[in-house]
Each structure stands twice: as structure tokens, then as C-alpha cells.
Design a protein around this motif. Structure first.
Motif, short mmCIF file in Angstrom:
data_model
loop_
_atom_site.label_atom_id
_atom_site.label_comp_id
_atom_site.label_asym_id
_atom_site.label_seq_id
_atom_site.Cartn_x
_atom_site.Cartn_y
_atom_site.Cartn_z
N GLN A 274 0.81 -1.21 0.00
CA GLN A 274 0.00 0.00 0.00
C GLN A 274 0.86 1.27 0.00
O GLN A 274 0.35 2.36 -0.29
CB GLN A 274 -0.91 0.02 1.24
CG GLN A 274 -1.94 -1.08 1.29
CD GLN A 274 -2.77 -1.05 2.56
OE1 GLN A 274 -2.81 -0.05 3.27
NE2 GLN A 274 -3.43 -2.16 2.87
N CYS A 275 2.13 1.14 0.31
CA CYS A 275 3.01 2.29 0.42
C CYS A 275 3.33 2.87 -0.96
O CYS A 275 3.43 2.14 -1.95
CB CYS A 275 4.32 1.92 1.13
SG CYS A 275 4.08 1.34 2.82
N LEU A 276 3.54 4.16 -1.00
CA LEU A 276 3.82 4.83 -2.25
C LEU A 276 5.20 4.48 -2.78
O LEU A 276 5.40 4.36 -3.99
CB LEU A 276 3.70 6.35 -2.07
CG LEU A 276 3.84 7.21 -3.33
CD1 LEU A 276 2.71 6.91 -4.31
CD2 LEU A 276 3.82 8.69 -2.95
N GLN A 277 6.16 4.33 -1.89
CA GLN A 277 7.53 4.02 -2.31
C GLN A 277 7.98 2.71 -1.68
O GLN A 277 7.54 2.34 -0.58
CB GLN A 277 8.48 5.15 -1.90
CG GLN A 277 8.26 6.43 -2.69
CD GLN A 277 9.28 7.49 -2.36
OE1 GLN A 277 9.52 7.78 -1.19
NE2 GLN A 277 9.86 8.10 -3.37
N GLY A 278 8.90 2.05 -2.38
CA GLY A 278 9.40 0.76 -1.90
C GLY A 278 8.59 -0.37 -2.50
O GLY A 278 7.65 -0.17 -3.26
N GLY A 279 8.98 -1.59 -2.15
CA GLY A 279 8.32 -2.75 -2.71
C GLY A 279 8.08 -3.83 -1.68
O GLY A 279 8.30 -3.64 -0.48
N VAL A 280 7.63 -4.97 -2.17
CA VAL A 280 7.29 -6.11 -1.32
C VAL A 280 8.51 -6.99 -1.10
O VAL A 280 9.23 -7.31 -2.04
CB VAL A 280 6.14 -6.92 -1.96
CG1 VAL A 280 6.00 -8.29 -1.32
CG2 VAL A 280 4.84 -6.13 -1.86
N HIS A 281 8.73 -7.38 0.15
CA HIS A 281 9.76 -8.36 0.52
C HIS A 281 9.09 -9.35 1.47
O HIS A 281 9.10 -9.16 2.69
CB HIS A 281 10.95 -7.66 1.19
CG HIS A 281 11.55 -6.56 0.37
ND1 HIS A 281 12.46 -6.79 -0.63
CD2 HIS A 281 11.35 -5.23 0.39
CE1 HIS A 281 12.81 -5.64 -1.18
NE2 HIS A 281 12.14 -4.67 -0.58
N GLN A 282 8.50 -10.38 0.92
CA GLN A 282 7.62 -11.24 1.70
C GLN A 282 8.34 -11.99 2.82
O GLN A 282 7.71 -12.42 3.77
CB GLN A 282 6.91 -12.24 0.79
CG GLN A 282 5.82 -11.61 -0.06
CD GLN A 282 4.94 -12.61 -0.78
OE1 GLN A 282 3.79 -12.34 -1.06
NE2 GLN A 282 5.47 -13.77 -1.10
N GLY A 283 9.68 -12.13 2.72
CA GLY A 283 10.38 -12.88 3.74
C GLY A 283 10.90 -12.04 4.88
O GLY A 283 11.53 -12.57 5.81
N SER A 284 10.65 -10.74 4.87
CA SER A 284 11.20 -9.88 5.91
C SER A 284 10.55 -10.11 7.27
O SER A 284 11.18 -9.96 8.31
CB SER A 284 11.04 -8.40 5.51
OG SER A 284 11.81 -8.11 4.35
N TYR A 285 9.26 -10.42 7.28
CA TYR A 285 8.52 -10.65 8.52
C TYR A 285 7.74 -11.96 8.40
O TYR A 285 7.37 -12.38 7.30
CB TYR A 285 7.55 -9.51 8.80
CG TYR A 285 8.20 -8.17 9.07
CD1 TYR A 285 8.46 -7.77 10.38
CD2 TYR A 285 8.54 -7.32 8.03
CE1 TYR A 285 9.05 -6.53 10.64
CE2 TYR A 285 9.14 -6.09 8.28
CZ TYR A 285 9.39 -5.70 9.58
OH TYR A 285 9.97 -4.48 9.83
N ALA A 286 7.44 -12.55 9.54
CA ALA A 286 6.64 -13.77 9.52
C ALA A 286 5.27 -13.54 8.89
O ALA A 286 4.71 -14.42 8.23
CB ALA A 286 6.46 -14.30 10.95
N THR A 287 4.74 -12.32 9.05
CA THR A 287 3.43 -12.01 8.48
C THR A 287 3.47 -12.02 6.96
O THR A 287 2.46 -12.32 6.32
CB THR A 287 2.96 -10.63 8.97
OG1 THR A 287 4.03 -9.69 8.85
CG2 THR A 287 2.52 -10.71 10.43
N GLY A 288 4.62 -11.69 6.37
CA GLY A 288 4.75 -11.78 4.92
C GLY A 288 5.00 -13.20 4.47
O GLY A 288 4.49 -13.65 3.43
N SER A 289 5.78 -13.94 5.25
CA SER A 289 6.06 -15.34 4.91
C SER A 289 4.78 -16.17 4.91
O SER A 289 4.64 -17.12 4.13
CB SER A 289 7.06 -15.93 5.90
OG SER A 289 8.31 -15.27 5.82
N ALA A 290 3.84 -15.83 5.79
CA ALA A 290 2.57 -16.56 5.82
C ALA A 290 1.83 -16.43 4.50
O ALA A 290 1.20 -17.39 4.03
CB ALA A 290 1.70 -16.04 6.96
#
Length: 341
Positions: A274-290
Motif C-alpha cells: 500500500q506504500c507509495l515508495q518501496g516494494g514487497v519483501h515477503q520474507g522480511s517478517y513472519a506475516t509476509g512469509s505466511a
């Protein structure tokens, strides 16, 4: 030999006129240019042919089939002109610029999409500068890609988005440098332009039907029932607008199960921030890894407009599910930085 530019006028604010109900579209844009562009200035411009679409359209009414119509218009005339300008409304301009980039891969001529915040018919407007500069960019500069020009900024089409409702600087490219800055001089950023292609790779499907691609923004308390409701319709692609670097609740098994079920049914689920800048890094947090464990794919730093049109394009090309999953994570024409999952 003097260069020739093709201008496709699709509609939008640039060609509107005042009415009791607000600005409205009227035919006769060629005459408007003749009336509003001073003869001295028009004499310095390259030769151009203007094609006014029979029914100019407010860009809020644009549908995917319209993207294909514009792309075919350019391809049919590709050998006859040195560059192309597409005049378009601002509301969905970034969507159209993104869609064109996927259909017109391997360009070796500029395609410049532009419009205005104030119509050319008004005394004070931004339309004249945007139009004249777009024509000059399409004529005099080797820019082998689809671009969006607005208020001194030349942006990669599939990296652009509208960031202001009323400002002249309405468009920006938060995750990628401008291709050029236009002031007294036109300063191209050659370092970031796409390379000259060995050959065109136009990909124009037979049809561009409205495949069901649904963007869905996460919010605190989002339910599994909502995911099920959306993905059990005719949905083929779900763009999940997540928090931060691609995070979603990992303490809601029902929500994750709903995503997993959709994934198993062949629905492509793409993770965008949802952020205007930057991208997705799904492995950075457990919530993304899920999310990754549920089959959700990282969309990296793509804009929503690029991801939405890219999914439509891949669906329209008739690719199988595995190929779509591979291509959606691949950089096809500058829309995506290297993905970190």
C-alpha cells in the motif's frame, strides 16, 4: 526529410469545453489545435497527422478493450511515422500507458502519452505545453519505450501514477527515476532508458476482454468471507494491497486458508504494498512469509496500474497458469526491479 508524428486523440480533459454541467467532450479537436496553437509556433512543429477517435472518451470510462484499440492504431501505422503521441484523460492515463508498454514491447520509436489538467480551450491551461513538448519528444529524441509526459517530467509509462488531483505536476514515478526533466533544456537520463531493441516484440492479443482482475486493499479486521466472496466469482487475478513490505495478518488461519484455497483454484494472487515508495519483501517478517506459504506471489515494486494491466495482458495472451506466474515476476519492459521474495 522532415519527420512525421502520429497523434491519436482518445479524449480527456485536454479536448474538453465548458458546459452548464461542467467540462464535456466535443468533437473537433483538430480545429481546437488550429485555434489555440499560435501560427508561429505551429510552423516550428514537425509535420503531424491527428486521428480523432469517432467517439472521444472520458478516461474514467476506459475499459481494457480500449487499450488494445490504441495499441492496434499505433502498430497499423508503425512504419509510416517517426513517433507517436497519445492524448488521453488523466484519471486512467497511467493504466493506458502501462498497458501499451506490455503490448508494444521492443519499441524503437517513442510513444508519448499525455493530456492536461485544464482544457486547451481555456485561456490559462497546461495543455499547450504538454502537447507541444510531447510532440517534440516524439520527434527529436530516441526514446525506445512507452512514456508518460506531464509538466516537465518524462516518466516510464509503466512506472507512472497519478499522485495529485488538481496540481499540474499530477504524475510521478516514486520507484523509478524520471526518464527526462524538461525545463529550458530537455535533459534525457540516458542511463535509465530501455536499450535499443534488436527487434520489435509486439504482443497484441486477438481480444482484450475484461478479465476479472480485482485489487483489494487490506484493512484491520478484513475477513476470510470477503476473500472467499471475491475469489469465488469470475475472478482470475487478485491484487492484494498489503501493509508495509508485504505483510498481512498471520494470526487469522481462516484468512490464510481462504487465500490458499483461491491459489489452489488457479487464481493468481499478487502481493503489492500500500506504500507509495518501496516494494514487497515477503520474507522480511513472519506475516509476509505466511502469505508466501499460502501461494501469494510478490509483486515487487510494481505500481498497481502496471500490475493490473500486466495481469490483463498475460491473461489475454492465453498463457497457462505456470507461465503467467513466471512472467508476472519477470521484468518484461522496465516495470519491475529485481524481486526479493
Amino acid at each position: 526529410m522532415k519527420k512525421r508524428i502520429y497523434i491519436a486523440y482518445t479524449g480527456g480533459t485536454i479536448g474538453m469545453h465548458r458546459s452548464p454541467n461542467g467540462y464535456v467532450l466535443k468533437p473537433g479537436f483538430a480545429r481546437l489545435i488550429e485555434d489555440k496553437i499560435p501560427p508561429r509556433l505551429s510552423g516550428e512543429m514537425p509535420d503531424y497527422d491527428l486521428h480523432e477517435y469517432p467517439t472521444p472518451i472520458d478516461s474514467s470510462n476506459i475499459v481494457p478493450a480500449d487499450w488494445l484499440r490504441v495499441a492496434r492504431d499505433i502498430v497499423d501505422r508503425y512504419q509510416d511515422y517517426d513517433g507517436f503521441v497519445v492524448l488521453h484523460g488523466t484519471d486512467t492515463m497511467a493504466y493506458t500507458a502501462s498497458a501499451l508498454s506490455f503490448m508494444l514491447q521492443g519499441l524503437d520509436k517513442p510513444v508519448i502519452v499525455t493530456g492536461s489538467q485544464i482544457p486547451l480551450s481555456e485561456v490559462r491551461n497546461d495543455a499547450q505545453d504538454n502537447l507541444v513538448t510531447a510532440i517534440e519528444l516524439a520527434c527529436d529524441f530516441h526514446i525506445p519505450e512507452v512514456c508518460l509526459y506531464f509538466n516537465g517530467r518524462l516518466l516510464r509509462g509503466n512506472r507512472s501514477l497519478k499522485v495529485k488531483t488538481t496540481g499540474f505536476d499530477a504524475f510521478d514515478s516514486p520507484n523509478f527515476p524520471w526518464l527526462a526533466q524538461i525545463g529550458i533544456h530537455i535533459e534525457l537520463n540516458h542511463r535509465v532508458l530501455l536499450p535499443h531493441p534488436p527487434a520489435t516484440q509486439f504482443e497484441l492479443p486477438d481480444s482484450y476482454a475484461t478479465h476479472q482482475v480485482v485489487p483489494l486493499q487490506l484493512f484491520p479486521g478484513i475477513s476470510a468471507d470477503l476473500i472467499d466472496s471475491i475469489t469465488q466469482q469470475s475472478c482470475r487475478g487478485l491484487i492484494l494491497r498489503t501493509y508495509g513490505v508485504g505483510n498481512a495478518p498471520d494470526n487469522d488461519p481462516a484468512l490464510l486458508d481462504a487465500l490458499s484455497r483461491a491459489n489452489k483454484r488457479g487464481i493468481i494472487i499478487l502481493n503489492l504494498s500500500q506504500c507509495l515508495q518501496g516494494g514487497v519483501h515477503q520474507g522480511s517478517y513472519a506475516t509476509g512469509s505466511a502469505l508466501a506459504n499460502a501461494g501469494v506471489i510478490s509483486g515487487g515494486d510494481m505500481t498497481l496500474e502496471a500490475a493490473f494491466t500486466k495481469l490483463h495482458h498475460l491473461f489475454s495472451c492465453g498463457l497457462d497458469e505456470d507461465k503467467i506466474r513466471q512472467k508476472i515476476q519477470s521484468n518484461l519492459c522496465g516495470e519491475l526491479s529485481d524481486i526479493e521474495t
